[in-house]
Design a protein around this motif. Sequence first.
Motif, PDB file in Angstrom:
ATOM      1  N   GLN A 191       0.774  -1.093   0.155  1.00 29.50           N
ATOM      2  CA  GLN A 191       0.125   0.090   0.100  1.00 29.50           C
ATOM      3  C   GLN A 191       0.860   1.286  -0.048  1.00 29.50           C
ATOM      4  OE1 GLN A 191      -3.867  -0.313   2.708  1.00 29.50           O
ATOM      5  NE2 GLN A 191      -2.459  -2.431   3.125  1.00 29.50           N
ATOM      6  N   LEU A 241      -7.766  -8.061  -0.139  1.00 30.70           N
ATOM      7  CA  LEU A 241      -6.506  -7.804  -0.513  1.00 30.70           C
ATOM      8  C   LEU A 241      -6.386  -8.042  -2.074  1.00 30.70           C
ATOM      9  CD1 LEU A 241      -4.322  -9.358   2.309  1.00 30.70           C
ATOM     10  CD2 LEU A 241      -4.805  -6.836   1.815  1.00 30.70           C
ATOM     11  N   GLY A 247      -7.391  -4.963  -4.444  1.00 29.63           N
ATOM     12  CA  GLY A 247      -5.907  -4.793  -5.106  1.00 29.63           C
ATOM     13  C   GLY A 247      -5.781  -4.617  -6.589  1.00 29.63           C
ATOM     14  N   VAL A 255      -9.191  -1.747   0.149  1.00 35.78           N
ATOM     15  CA  VAL A 255      -8.153  -2.746   0.528  1.00 35.78           C
ATOM     16  C   VAL A 255      -7.698  -2.353   1.971  1.00 35.78           C
ATOM     17  CG1 VAL A 255      -5.670  -3.133   0.270  1.00 35.78           C
ATOM     18  CG2 VAL A 255      -7.390  -2.842  -1.818  1.00 35.78           C
ATOM     19  N   LEU A 277       0.564  -7.619  -2.377  1.00 35.54           N
ATOM     20  CA  LEU A 277      -0.757  -7.826  -1.729  1.00 35.54           C
ATOM     21  C   LEU A 277      -1.331  -9.207  -1.731  1.00 35.54           C
ATOM     22  CD1 LEU A 277      -2.806  -4.716  -2.903  1.00 35.54           C
ATOM     23  CD2 LEU A 277      -1.769  -5.334  -0.620  1.00 35.54           C
TER      24      LEU A 277
END
Length: 473
Positions: free
Chosen positions: A34, A96, A100, A136, A213
């Motif tokens: 992130q 995620l 993502g 996320v 991720l």
Amino acid sequence: MNSTQNAGTAREANGFYKLSMLQCIGFGSGDLAQNLIYQTISMYLLFFYTNVYGLDPAVAAVMFLVVRIIDVIWDPLVGTFVDKHDPKLGKYRSYLILGGIPLTIFAILCFWNGFSGSLLYAYVTYVGLSMCYTLVNVPYGALNASLTRDTNEITKLTSVRMFMANVGGLAVGMGIPIVLKIFDPSESSDLSMNDTSWLYTMGIYGIVGLLLLFFCFSQSRERVVMDKKETENVKVSDLWMEFVHNRPLRILAFFFITAFAMMAVANAAGAYYINYNLHGSAGELSIFMGLGSIPAFIFMPMIPAIKRMVGKRGMFYIFLIVALVGMAMLYVISMVDSLKDQMWLVYVAQFIKSTGVIVATGYMWALVPEVISFGEYTHGRRISGIVNALTGIFYKAGMALGGVVPGLVLAFVGFDNQASEQTALAQQGILWLVAVIPAILLALAIFIISRYELTDDVIDKINMEIEARHHDK
């Protein structure tokens, strides 16, 4: 099995799970991912918008504010949805992947100059990125509290997580100028003005972030979660009720907004400061921005030991004051011509400032599972998504200040994005953003965190009481 092993097994049965180093690294890779994306947005998107894309600083500032207002509506919706549903891939970790992929796409599109100067395109891509980031980040924050109740394990988890988050910060702070230079070797300024080089750079960072991720997803095990029946009645209004009745959460939320505002304002101003105040090179910008993360590799592994020696609150006090000292040094050095020519002094000040900021703001994430447990202790529901949505609103509000304040200050002091030399007032405004405004916010953060009352002993008793209730059912 001896008595020590029996005690350990009993604690794990009560939710106090031990985490392997691979699990900690796996979870931390999510924050690294992130940061590769959002730190790039935080540090460089305003610069890209004003110097490459062609937006006026005041217009960009308004856009940053509008996006954060949208977040205020979107974040609680995401938090509520996450708490109410149980996807097959995992209650929290599934996002995620589900969030993502579009997050990566929007991050790359934010740095595409195909519609140069189009405010509509900038809004669509930035709003899309922010919404996907929430999709996320909120479940990722809730995932933290689902791994274990053990405060010592959470401290270890947080130190590894913040270590890796700062790997991301270092890769962005030092790496972006270097990668831009690779794609645009003819550029003589500290940051490339070539739109293609920005697109390729964000493409690399975005794809690497997405792979991380996926790794985080593979290593995370959700073991402290509420049953579906206990969360099926969660609603958006619970966010307000949680905020009203959970005092530690309120304190942490206000700490988040001041801490993130402080970091975002300073980060957004870094490129302007090196470029226009110090007339530095791409290499010097890389070092300066990189020093925002390097102290993490020294001090984050030491957090468990430091906390044992001085306590949770003492650790916050010490490192927040260290950050204030670094900011004061940076201001004094920048005001004296004979000193600001000595770039090594600027680096020293930046290192000291970053040391304080990194430890204090890094450890604050360890407090989120504590306020979640406090809420569960108070009303019986472990609504991690709602709590993380609330903290998300406040840290995004801080990030909004990081976007709004620099743009407004630059407009106020007459910053000219077409000029290589800025007026004395414009340079002073940039210095306000680098040192003065962050110092004011930091002083406010010290006052706020002084009101936090959940010691390790208190939170351990709360968690044991919660588990005892579950076994009595």
